[in-house]
Scaffold this motif. Structure first.
Motif, PDB file in Angstrom:
ATOM      1  N   LEU A   1     -52.420  25.617   6.671  1.00  0.00           N
ATOM      2  CA  LEU A   1     -53.186  26.657   5.993  1.00  0.00           C
ATOM      3  C   LEU A   1     -52.306  27.858   5.649  1.00  0.00           C
ATOM      4  O   LEU A   1     -52.461  28.497   4.606  1.00  0.00           O
ATOM      5  CB  LEU A   1     -54.351  27.117   6.863  1.00  0.00           C
ATOM      6  N   VAL A   2     -51.376  28.158   6.541  1.00  0.00           N
ATOM      7  CA  VAL A   2     -50.483  29.300   6.381  1.00  0.00           C
ATOM      8  C   VAL A   2     -49.049  28.790   6.416  1.00  0.00           C
ATOM      9  O   VAL A   2     -48.740  27.829   7.123  1.00  0.00           O
ATOM     10  CB  VAL A   2     -50.719  30.331   7.501  1.00  0.00           C
ATOM     11  N   MET A   3     -48.165  29.410   5.649  1.00  0.00           N
ATOM     12  CA  MET A   3     -46.772  28.999   5.606  1.00  0.00           C
ATOM     13  C   MET A   3     -45.880  30.190   5.913  1.00  0.00           C
ATOM     14  O   MET A   3     -46.331  31.334   5.959  1.00  0.00           O
ATOM     15  CB  MET A   3     -46.437  28.437   4.214  1.00  0.00           C
ATOM     16  N   ARG A   4     -44.575  29.903   6.110  1.00  0.00           N
ATOM     17  CA  ARG A   4     -43.583  30.972   6.230  1.00  0.00           C
ATOM     18  C   ARG A   4     -42.606  30.852   5.068  1.00  0.00           C
ATOM     19  O   ARG A   4     -42.128  29.763   4.764  1.00  0.00           O
ATOM     20  CB  ARG A   4     -42.815  30.884   7.559  1.00  0.00           C
TER      21      ARG A   4
ATOM     22  N   GLN B   1     -41.834  35.404   6.661  1.00  0.00           N
ATOM     23  CA  GLN B   1     -43.106  36.106   6.571  1.00  0.00           C
ATOM     24  C   GLN B   1     -44.232  35.104   6.330  1.00  0.00           C
ATOM     25  O   GLN B   1     -44.047  34.109   5.604  1.00  0.00           O
ATOM     26  CB  GLN B   1     -43.073  37.134   5.436  1.00  0.00           C
ATOM     27  N   LEU B   2     -45.398  35.355   6.926  1.00  0.00           N
ATOM     28  CA  LEU B   2     -46.541  34.484   6.713  1.00  0.00           C
ATOM     29  C   LEU B   2     -47.053  34.648   5.288  1.00  0.00           C
ATOM     30  O   LEU B   2     -47.273  35.771   4.819  1.00  0.00           O
ATOM     31  CB  LEU B   2     -47.662  34.805   7.708  1.00  0.00           C
ATOM     32  N   VAL B   3     -47.226  33.518   4.608  1.00  0.00           N
ATOM     33  CA  VAL B   3     -47.720  33.527   3.236  1.00  0.00           C
ATOM     34  C   VAL B   3     -48.779  32.443   3.078  1.00  0.00           C
ATOM     35  O   VAL B   3     -48.956  31.581   3.944  1.00  0.00           O
ATOM     36  CB  VAL B   3     -46.575  33.296   2.212  1.00  0.00           C
ATOM     37  N   SER B   4     -49.461  32.481   1.952  1.00  0.00           N
ATOM     38  CA  SER B   4     -50.529  31.525   1.679  1.00  0.00           C
ATOM     39  C   SER B   4     -50.008  30.092   1.636  1.00  0.00           C
ATOM     40  O   SER B   4     -48.988  29.806   1.020  1.00  0.00           O
ATOM     41  CB  SER B   4     -51.183  31.883   0.333  1.00  0.00           C
TER      42      SER B   4
ATOM     43  N   SER C   1     -49.753  27.892  11.092  1.00  0.00           N
ATOM     44  CA  SER C   1     -48.578  27.714  10.239  1.00  0.00           C
ATOM     45  C   SER C   1     -47.651  26.612  10.722  1.00  0.00           C
ATOM     46  O   SER C   1     -46.581  26.410  10.148  1.00  0.00           O
ATOM     47  CB  SER C   1     -47.792  29.031  10.161  1.00  0.00           C
ATOM     48  N   ARG C   2     -48.026  25.885  11.756  1.00  0.00           N
ATOM     49  CA  ARG C   2     -47.131  24.880  12.329  1.00  0.00           C
ATOM     50  C   ARG C   2     -47.945  23.742  12.928  1.00  0.00           C
ATOM     51  O   ARG C   2     -49.181  23.793  12.939  1.00  0.00           O
ATOM     52  CB  ARG C   2     -46.251  25.512  13.402  1.00  0.00           C
TER      53      ARG C   2
ATOM     54  N   PRO D   1     -34.054  30.026   9.753  1.00  0.00           N
ATOM     55  CA  PRO D   1     -34.200  30.433  11.163  1.00  0.00           C
ATOM     56  C   PRO D   1     -35.261  29.640  11.907  1.00  0.00           C
ATOM     57  O   PRO D   1     -35.219  29.562  13.127  1.00  0.00           O
ATOM     58  CB  PRO D   1     -34.599  31.911  11.063  1.00  0.00           C
ATOM     59  N   ASP D   2     -36.238  29.045  11.176  1.00  0.00           N
ATOM     60  CA  ASP D   2     -37.306  28.308  11.851  1.00  0.00           C
ATOM     61  C   ASP D   2     -36.977  26.826  12.021  1.00  0.00           C
ATOM     62  O   ASP D   2     -37.830  26.043  12.429  1.00  0.00           O
ATOM     63  CB  ASP D   2     -38.639  28.476  11.124  1.00  0.00           C
ATOM     64  N   ALA D   3     -35.738  26.443  11.718  1.00  0.00           N
ATOM     65  CA  ALA D   3     -35.225  25.089  11.965  1.00  0.00           C
ATOM     66  C   ALA D   3     -35.852  24.009  11.080  1.00  0.00           C
ATOM     67  O   ALA D   3     -35.640  22.830  11.314  1.00  0.00           O
ATOM     68  CB  ALA D   3     -35.389  24.702  13.439  1.00  0.00           C
TER      69      ALA D   3
END
Length: 497
Positions: free
Chosen positions: A58-61, A66-69, A154-155, A484-486
């Motif tokens: 539902l949410v992405m980085r 940064q959290l985005v749509s 987001s994950r 950075p989030d691998a």
């Protein structure tokens, strides 16, 4: 690199430049250090590298973390325990099934169902229910205030899955032949060999520029680097540290290093099992490990010794220096605990992390120096991940918070008693961990997260070793700088060939 089609066209007199190759013609092969075992995002026991490319959240980085749509256009809190998500319209799963609020509810319900025993439940344990308001609106309730709810969406395990398909084929078949809304569609899965995906031409963010991706399992590090340098692979993960110079010096490849971009490796301790139930024994084990020597001499500096599982980029991070290497102190602690002559114990490790076999052997020798005889067992990753939590009583594992950049992800799942991956039993930690999930005020929450790290340093529920740097190898015509989030989002990779 595969220019065969373009060369054949040119030889036939068809003046079609390589730069005009369509997404259907372009492809990339990614060499992985582990073999995929299953691809159901709600029940993952491995990194989300492949499912990241098949499913959406539902949410992405974004690239700035940064959290985005994502599949949700927007989200907002309705009250202290309810978040409302407005969903994108017109999105479909790869099989043509509609994405809607019912799919979101089904996805989350199957994870929080106690009978499901999802190994990733820890990440969304605060969720108490999901309400469908209308096809484009869903409300998610939590068992207390949870400021991290958007981040949790987001994950994994919250990649959205298709209800009708999952129900029709069952969980086992779904794990072998996944269907999502993501940029890539499943094509083929041959265990211990490869997973093949193809571009989703109707992807809601636009068709991917790379038409086909093959994730090849190449567990041996030398073979993985060889595949890159000979052109059999275009991109590889987990470049062995001793082969990194070879990649750097190659005219055909680049080394991509993301400092502190990897997992934090630790030794888990089954605390309820003697003698690990004794604090002084755990402190002795902690002091017996030469972390700096391991990082400098075995990992060639491509990791950072750590005193906390929390990463420096995480919210709530507290700088705690690694425990000093002090064999004399370790022996003294063992004697005080009633083990002047040491004891024997089993330690499990696997082939998953940077030079893990050499690290495990070095630690076993260091334990031996203080009188602890280690029975080492090395298991294949596909076997290692099937028994959660590990029986140990000492076991090596890597954990990360890179996908949420919050201390909660770094500690809750592996330090809260009763969680699937935890073998910790410290009531004081349990109370603090639970409290941290109910605090909305960032400053107050940060204080509790830092207190968790202080208590962990005092009680030694596990032995934090170091945080790996992420090391990738890529062909020169592959554009990828690392994240950075691998994650390895093939959708964002570009080819200049």
């Amino acid at each position: 690199m595969k220019h065969v089609r373009a060369l054949l066209l040119a030889a036939a007199g068809l003046l079609i430049p390589v730069s005009l190759a369509t997404a259907q013609e372009s492809e990339i092969t990614i060499g992985r250090s582990v073999s995929t075992t299953a691809m159901d995002p709600g029940f993952l026991r491995e990194a989300a590298t492949i499912v990241d490319n098949v499913f959406d959240t539902l949410v992405m980085r974004d690239e700035n973390m940064q959290l985005v749509s994502g599949l949700a256009e927007s989200w907002k809190p309705i009250d202290d325990t309810t978040w409302e998500f407005k969903l994108k319209k017109g999105v479909k799963f790869h099989n043509g099934e509609d994405f809607d609020a019912e799919a979101v509810k089904f996805t989350i319900d199957r994870i929080i169902d106690p009978a499901a025993n999802s190994p990733t439940l820890s990440y969304i344990r605060t969720v108490s229910g999901v309400e469908v308001v209308d096809p484009e609106t869903v409300r998610i309730t939590t068992d207390g205030p949870d400021p991290l709810l958007p981040t949790r969406m987001s994950r994994y395990p919250t990649y959205i899955v298709p209800p009708d398909y999952v129900k029709s084929v069952g969980n086992d078949e779904f794990a072998r032949k996944p269907v999502g809304t993501g940029p890539y569609e499943f094509v083929e899965f041959i265990p211990d060999q490869h997973v093949i995906l193809k571009a989703n031409p109707d992807y809601w963010r636009g068709a991917p520029s790379i038409g086909k991706v093959t994730f090849r399992a190449i567990p041996d590090g030398t073979a993985r680097v060889t595949a890159l340098l000979t052109g059999e692979a275009d991109f590889i993960e987990s470049v062995p540290v001793d082969l990194a110079p070879m990649v750097e010096q190659s005219p055909d490849a680049d080394l991509v290093l993301v400092k502190n971009g990897g997992l934090t490796v630790y030794l888990g301790l089954v605390m309820k099992e003697a003698p690990l139930d004794d604090l002084k024994v755990r402190q002795a084990l902690d002091a017996a490990i030469d972390r700096k020597g391991i990082v400098d001499n075995i990992l060639r500096g491509m990791a950072t010794p750590k005193g906390t599982q929390v990463g420096p980029a995480d919210f709530g991070y507290l700088e705690i220096p690694p425990t000093p290497y002090d064999p004399a102190k370790a022996k003294k602690l063992l004697a005080e605990a009633g083990y002047p002559d040491g004891f024997s114990i089993k330690m499990e490790s696997t082939h998953r992390y940077m030079k893990d076999s050499e690290v495990a052997q070095a630690i076993a020798q260091q334990f031996g120096d203080i009188g602890i005889q280690v029975d080492q067992e090395v298991l294949d990753w596909s076997v290692y991940t099937q028994e959660v939590p590990r029986p140990g009583p000492i076991y090596m594992l890597g954990w990360g918070s890179t996908q949420t950049l919050d201390a909660d992800a770094a500690v809750y799942a592996i330090m809260r008693s009763g969680e699937p991956y935890s073998t910790v039993d410290v009531p004081e930690l349990d109370a603090l961990l639970d409290e941290s999930r109910k605090i909305v005020d960032p400053a107050a929450r940060e204080k509790v997260l830092q207190e968790i790290q202080k208590v962990a340093a005092e009680k030694v529920p596990l032995l934090t070793l170091y945080q790996e740097d992420a090391l990738y190898g890529k062909a020169r015509d592959v554009v990828f700088a690392g994240r950075p989030d691998a994650r390895i989002p093939v959708y964002d990779i570009r080819l200049t060939r």
